[in-house]
Scaffold this active site. Structure first.
Site, PDB file in Angstrom:
ATOM      1  N   TYR A 120      -0.591  12.714  17.068  1.00 40.53           N
ATOM      2  CA  TYR A 120       0.281  12.281  18.104  1.00 40.53           C
ATOM      3  C   TYR A 120       1.389  11.375  17.602  1.00 40.53           C
ATOM      4  O   TYR A 120       1.554  10.393  17.738  1.00 40.53           O
ATOM      5  CB  TYR A 120      -0.513  11.092  18.999  1.00 40.53           C
ATOM      6  CG  TYR A 120      -1.397  12.043  19.986  1.00 40.53           C
ATOM      7  CD1 TYR A 120      -1.222  12.675  21.301  1.00 40.53           C
ATOM      8  CD2 TYR A 120      -2.758  12.217  19.659  1.00 40.53           C
ATOM      9  CE1 TYR A 120      -2.017  13.131  21.966  1.00 40.53           C
ATOM     10  CE2 TYR A 120      -3.618  13.117  20.429  1.00 40.53           C
ATOM     11  CZ  TYR A 120      -3.312  13.495  21.729  1.00 40.53           C
ATOM     12  OH  TYR A 120      -4.099  14.242  22.375  1.00 40.53           O
ATOM     13  N   TYR A 167     -11.509  10.857  28.127  1.00 41.02           N
ATOM     14  CA  TYR A 167     -10.970  11.435  27.045  1.00 41.02           C
ATOM     15  C   TYR A 167     -11.983  12.435  26.537  1.00 41.02           C
ATOM     16  O   TYR A 167     -13.338  12.301  26.093  1.00 41.02           O
ATOM     17  CB  TYR A 167     -10.580  10.669  26.019  1.00 41.02           C
ATOM     18  CG  TYR A 167      -9.884  11.458  24.618  1.00 41.02           C
ATOM     19  CD1 TYR A 167      -8.817  12.053  24.725  1.00 41.02           C
ATOM     20  CD2 TYR A 167     -10.772  11.602  23.723  1.00 41.02           C
ATOM     21  CE1 TYR A 167      -8.248  12.799  23.864  1.00 41.02           C
ATOM     22  CE2 TYR A 167     -10.150  12.495  22.578  1.00 41.02           C
ATOM     23  CZ  TYR A 167      -8.925  13.052  22.565  1.00 41.02           C
ATOM     24  OH  TYR A 167      -8.406  13.769  21.631  1.00 41.02           O
ATOM     25  N   ASP A 211     -20.847  13.560  27.377  1.00 41.10           N
ATOM     26  CA  ASP A 211     -20.084  13.726  26.316  1.00 41.10           C
ATOM     27  C   ASP A 211     -20.025  12.445  25.376  1.00 41.10           C
ATOM     28  O   ASP A 211     -19.575  11.104  25.697  1.00 41.10           O
ATOM     29  CB  ASP A 211     -18.360  13.739  26.397  1.00 41.10           C
ATOM     30  CG  ASP A 211     -17.442  14.024  25.349  1.00 41.10           C
ATOM     31  OD1 ASP A 211     -18.028  13.515  24.243  1.00 41.10           O
ATOM     32  OD2 ASP A 211     -16.342  13.968  25.612  1.00 41.10           O
ATOM     33  N   LYS A 233     -18.150  13.232  15.787  1.00 45.43           N
ATOM     34  CA  LYS A 233     -17.808  11.832  15.314  1.00 45.43           C
ATOM     35  C   LYS A 233     -18.918  11.559  14.013  1.00 45.43           C
ATOM     36  O   LYS A 233     -19.017  11.708  13.225  1.00 45.43           O
ATOM     37  CB  LYS A 233     -17.667  10.830  16.390  1.00 45.43           C
ATOM     38  CG  LYS A 233     -16.328  11.336  17.056  1.00 45.43           C
ATOM     39  CD  LYS A 233     -15.300  10.117  17.465  1.00 45.43           C
ATOM     40  CE  LYS A 233     -13.789  10.625  17.810  1.00 45.43           C
ATOM     41  NZ  LYS A 233     -13.780  10.839  19.371  1.00 45.43           N
TER      42      LYS A 233
HETATM   43  C1  LIG Z   1     -13.050  11.988  19.777  1.00 46.49           C
HETATM   44  C2  LIG Z   1     -13.692  12.544  21.014  1.00 46.49           C
HETATM   45  C3  LIG Z   1     -13.627  14.044  21.262  1.00 46.49           C
HETATM   46  C4  LIG Z   1     -12.940  15.012  20.504  1.00 46.49           C
HETATM   47  O1  LIG Z   1     -13.272  15.242  19.194  1.00 46.49           O
HETATM   48  P1  LIG Z   1     -12.556  15.894  17.951  1.00 46.49           P
HETATM   49  O2  LIG Z   1     -13.495  16.018  16.826  1.00 46.49           O
HETATM   50  O3  LIG Z   1     -11.459  14.922  17.827  1.00 46.49           O
HETATM   51  O4  LIG Z   1     -12.198  17.352  18.674  1.00 46.49           O
HETATM   52  C5  LIG Z   1     -14.244  14.351  22.547  1.00 46.49           C
HETATM   53  N1  LIG Z   1     -14.630  13.618  23.422  1.00 46.49           N
HETATM   54  C6  LIG Z   1     -14.811  11.958  23.179  1.00 46.49           C
HETATM   55  C7  LIG Z   1     -15.721  11.304  23.973  1.00 46.49           C
HETATM   56  C8  LIG Z   1     -14.439  11.772  21.954  1.00 46.49           C
HETATM   57  O5  LIG Z   1     -14.286  10.341  21.674  1.00 46.49           O
END
Ligand SMILES: *Cc1c(COP(=O)(O)O)cnc(C)c1O
Length: 434
Positions: A20, A148, A249, A278
């Site tokens: 970004y 997100y 997620d 992550k």
């Molecule tokens: C960081 C994140 C993503 C995306 O993961 P990337 O490895 O950056 O593609 C998706 N969902 C959540 C909740 C995140 O924090």
């Protein structure tokens, strides 16, 4: 040496996109020479404490000998083989562990390369599942604002429409259904009306909805807000009532960050599909996973396609899987629960008083996450430089100044981070509108 690092930085600015950023008006980057434990060693000589865990991921700190050794051992065997028709112990071991430690019912594992891809996979699973049940009209998603879920297109389509700049990509980005973001905090007294907006979306559109996707309890990059566990329980009930799948997620929250191993445990629910990423490898390599129930997997497998339609080149990368296995072993060995609860206690003691500062709108702490919501947006270049001068790496966005330190941080090191936050909130020149 000094010349070399300034040359590198100039070359970086001329050639590399950062996340970004603008190519014509780039913000300065800091050159990392080395990293060890919770410390980043900058080429300019500073040794700074990483308050971000490199975006939620480096929970055991940098250059950890146990993880390094596991990686080296796997490199000396093989770093990669294709996953079509071949398999290997690191992947099998990882699947077994993930099934063991995640909420009940998640029994099948798809290994993906990044968080965004894990979300794409989850969405595809939901669409294929409904299609297999003869409900091809259930092909949209429902989500909540301020979410997100990543930067690829399907993931973007469920990110907050304003923060995610959906207008910029309109016509290309899939239109989905959005309920209001939960505005009932983790510790607030529950009121049933908190779920009204979501309930209405279910009632109006359930015949078109394949799945509800959301970040359980902690809305991360979309606002760093912690919502009430009862909201998540109500989501589970609505999904069951309307035959809609629940996708959790947990890419940011997974592996202890929120004080539970998985944030779904705050509400004692299991999703139908779970996304992880992550911290999965302790931040050493990119790897993500999408887990689903046997029912979802079997329904997809018995549908028209007969298979799940996804298979990345680097699926189940053995080096990444071996790294994840080492990281998960370390999580248990290090007693993540005591680590996180010690961090939480200290964050509460040292951050909550900052609520009194005239520049602060709100302070929130959950697990190993501490958030200061300022009244005004920060000037990134100025605040970043000040933090580095104070010996810390903290990267705010907008009005949010927050930390999620490595679990291995000592009390004294954490104190350095919270002291930097305490100093910065009284520093008028970092806020744009003062
Ligand atoms: C960081 C994140 C993503 C995306 O993961 P990337 O490895 O950056 O593609 C998706 N969902 C959540 C909740 C995140 O924090």
């Amino acid at each position: 040496m000094v010349k070399k690092y300034t040359d590198l930085l100039r070359c970086d600015q001329e050639t590399l996109w950062h996340p970004y950023t603008s190519m014509t008006n780039p913000l300065p980057s800091y050159l990392v020479d080395d990293a060890d434990g919770v410390y980043l060693h900058l080429a300019s000589g500073e040794k700074i404490i990483d308050g971000m865990s490199s975006w939620w991921s480096v929970v055991h700190g940098y250059n950890n000998a146990f993880i390094n050794d596991a990686m080296k051992a796997q490199i000396d065997k093989f770093s990669h083989v294709m996953f079509g028709g071949l398999t290997h112990e690191p992947a099998v071991q990882l699947a077994k562990t993930l099934i063991d430690i995640t909420p009940a019912g998640l029994d099948k594992v798809f290994l993906a390369d990044s968080g965004s891809v894990a979300v794409e996979v989850a969405i595809k699973m939901a669409i294929q599942y409904q299609h297999s049940l003869g409900q091809a009209d259930k092909n949209k998603l429902l989500t909540i604002k301020n979410g997100y879920h990543g930067d690829t297109f399907a993931a973007m389509s469920v990110c907050d429409p304003v923060n995610g700049m959906h207008s910029l990509f309109s016509g290309f980005i899939t239109e989905n259904y959005f309920a209001d973001a939960p505005d009932i905090g983790f510790d607030d007294v529950w009121v049933d009306s908190a779920i009204d907006s979501l309930k209405q979306q279910f009632a109006d559109n359930h015949q078109h909805i394949a799945a509800l996707i959301l970040e359980p309890i902690v809305q991360g990059a979309g606002g760093m807000r912690f919502y009430h566990p009862q909201y998540l329980r109500a989501c589970r009930a609505l999904c069951d009532q309307y035959e809609v799948l629940l996708i959790a997620d947990e890419i940011a929250t997974g592996f202890g960050r929120s004080g539970k191993l998985f944030a779904c445990e705050h509400a004692d629910i299991s999703p139908d599909i779970l996304c992880l990423g992550k911290a999965l490898t302790g931040g050493y390599l990119t790897l993500a996973a999408t887990l689903c129930t046997t029912k979802v997997a079997n329904t997809i497998s018995e549908g028209e396609a007969g298979v799940f339609m996804h298979g990345p080149t680097f699926m189940g990368n053995p080096l990444a899987c071996a790294t994840a296995n080492a990281s998960l072993e370390l999580l248990i060995k290090n007693d993540w629960q005591s680590q996180v609860s010690a961090i939480e206690q200290q964050l509460r003691t040292e951050l909550l008083p900052l609520q009194q500062s005239k520049n602060v709108a709100d302070v929130r702490v959950l697990g190993a996450i501490g958030v200061i919501e300022a009244k005004y947006p920060v000037n990134m270049a100025i605040i970043q430089q000040k933090f580095v001068e104070m010996g810390v790496w903290i990267r705010p966005f907008g009005k949010l100044i927050y930390i999620m330190p490595p679990f291995v941080i000592s009390s004294a090191e954490l104190k350095t981070l919270t002291q930097a936050l305490a100093n910065i909130v009284d520093c008028d020149e970092v806020f744009k509108n003062i």
